[in-house]
Design an enzyme around this catalytic site. Structure first.
Site, PDB file in Angstrom:
ATOM      1  N   ASN A  13      35.852  29.129  34.525  1.00 26.64           N
ATOM      2  CA  ASN A  13      35.990  28.922  33.076  1.00 26.64           C
ATOM      3  C   ASN A  13      37.211  28.030  32.856  1.00 26.64           C
ATOM      4  OD1 ASN A  13      36.297  29.099  30.313  1.00 26.64           O
ATOM      5  ND2 ASN A  13      36.992  31.233  30.311  1.00 26.64           N
ATOM      6  N   LYS A  15      38.317  26.669  30.140  1.00 24.03           N
ATOM      7  CA  LYS A  15      38.975  26.795  28.828  1.00 24.03           C
ATOM      8  C   LYS A  15      39.258  25.389  28.257  1.00 24.03           C
ATOM      9  CE  LYS A  15      40.608  31.269  30.232  1.00 24.03           C
ATOM     10  NZ  LYS A  15      41.522  32.371  30.062  1.00 24.03           N
ATOM     11  N   HIS A  98      33.930  35.609  24.608  1.00 21.33           N
ATOM     12  CA  HIS A  98      35.168  35.670  25.412  1.00 21.33           C
ATOM     13  C   HIS A  98      36.280  36.285  24.554  1.00 21.33           C
ATOM     14  CE1 HIS A  98      38.729  34.433  27.592  1.00 21.33           C
ATOM     15  NE2 HIS A  98      37.956  34.279  28.650  1.00 21.33           N
ATOM     16  N   GLU A 100      39.239  35.532  24.125  1.00 21.02           N
ATOM     17  CA  GLU A 100      40.033  34.560  23.349  1.00 21.02           C
ATOM     18  C   GLU A 100      39.301  34.170  22.064  1.00 21.02           C
ATOM     19  OE1 GLU A 100      40.727  31.850  26.599  1.00 21.02           O
ATOM     20  OE2 GLU A 100      42.106  33.305  27.466  1.00 21.02           O
ATOM     21  N   GLU A 170      35.820  41.563  31.328  1.00 18.90           N
ATOM     22  CA  GLU A 170      37.125  40.912  31.394  1.00 18.90           C
ATOM     23  C   GLU A 170      38.100  41.685  30.519  1.00 18.90           C
ATOM     24  OE1 GLU A 170      36.905  36.480  32.599  1.00 18.90           O
ATOM     25  OE2 GLU A 170      36.844  36.641  30.436  1.00 18.90           O
ATOM     26  N   GLY A 176      44.992  36.194  32.284  1.00 23.01           N
ATOM     27  CA  GLY A 176      46.189  35.347  32.296  1.00 23.01           C
ATOM     28  C   GLY A 176      47.484  36.131  32.423  1.00 23.01           C
ATOM     29  N   SER A 216      42.781  37.225  35.833  1.00 18.50           N
ATOM     30  CA  SER A 216      43.837  36.973  36.827  1.00 18.50           C
ATOM     31  C   SER A 216      43.321  36.954  38.261  1.00 18.50           C
ATOM     32  CB  SER A 216      44.957  38.008  36.684  1.00 18.50           C
ATOM     33  OG  SER A 216      45.631  37.812  35.460  1.00 18.50           O
TER      34      SER A 216
END
Ligand code: PGA
Length: 262
Positions: A13, A15, A98, A100, A170, A176, A216
């Site tokens: 991914n 991003k 996702h 985010e 996730e 991250g 991560s």
């Protein structure tokens, strides 16, 4: 590894990283390296790179997809993108929900549900992301949150149409943060997800759904997770931006099935 994915599915991914020339350079090098890989390799890339990368990937084993889309077929939605625009540009799958998108752009389960439906109508393989926040994790609400996300995001969809579904667990606390889930933790949660999918979709349909982990990931923890839990693959964020680390993750995922076959 479950019956859903006899081959590990490794999705990068990207991003909001990589311009067209950067993306082409990466993919040109990646394609020959993964040519005989037993793992399936997907890249979720920025919209602007979908078409050039799909052209590069033609005739190869690399699969190109998008990171988001709108639920409407078309319309006056400034700045949005429709599923059929993605397929026409060469996308074969789409990441939906996702964290985010949920957190920064206020996407809720209802909206994501409509996107999953639209993706299926247009022939895009949906990669549905689920996972609890740090706070929910601390409150020991992981199971409740994950089940609710699955239930609401798959609401009203005929299970027969979900044979191609990918669920990516996730947890927000792992994205991250260098704080990846352990294989033991993942073994537990993937079991919860699998059992709930069986409840929602029926045994036969649920078995076809691939369940991935993301958060991560690096070459070391990827290998451990694939070896010591029953997940079907990985959704790799930051580590997919470097060709070297991404290839290492893909190569190690292949070793994992070679070892299992012995
Ligand atoms: P990360 O991101 O691997 O950089 O933690 C994973 C993701 O957001 O898909």
């Amino acid at each position: 590894m479950s019956q859903a994915a006899p081959r590990p599915l490794i999705i990068g991914n990207w991003k909001m990283y990589k311009t067209i020339p950067e993306a082409i350079e990466f993919v040109k090098k990646l394609i020959p390296i993964i040519a005989s890989s037993p793992s399936e390799v997907y890249l979720a890339v920025p919209f602007t790179t979908i078409h050039p990368l799909s052209e590069e990937a033609k005739g190869s084993s690399l699969v190109i997809g998008a990171q988001n889309m709108n639920d409407a077929s078309e319309g006056a939605f400034t700045g949005e993108i429709a599923a059929k625009m993605l397929t026409q540009a060469g996308a074969q799958f789409v990441v939906l929900g996702h964290s985010e998108r949920r957190r920064l752009f206020h996407e809720d389960n209802g909206f994501i549900n409509r996107k999953v439906i639209r993706a299926l109508i247009e022939g895009l393989r949906p990669v549905l992301c689920i996972g609890e926040s740090q706070e929910e994790h601390d409150e020991k609400r992981t199971e409740e949150i994950v089940k609710n996300q699955l239930k609401e995001c798959l609401e009203g969809i005929n299970p027969i149409n979900l044979a191609n579904l990918v669920v990516a667990y996730e947890p927000v606390w792992a994205i991250g943060t260098s704080n990846s889930a352990t294989p033991e933790y993942m073994q537990n949660i993937q079991k919860v997800i699998r059992e709930f999918l069986t409840e929602l979709l029926g045994d036969k349909n649920a078995k076809k759904v691939a369940v991935l982990y993301g958060g991560s990931l690096n070459p070391k923890n990827s290998k451990e997770l694939l070896q010591n839990s029953d997940i079907d693959g990985l959704l790799v964020g930051g580590a997919s931006l470097s060709l070297e680390t991404f290839v290492e993750i893909v190569n190690d995922s292949c070793k994992q099935i070679n070892e299992a076959a012995k």
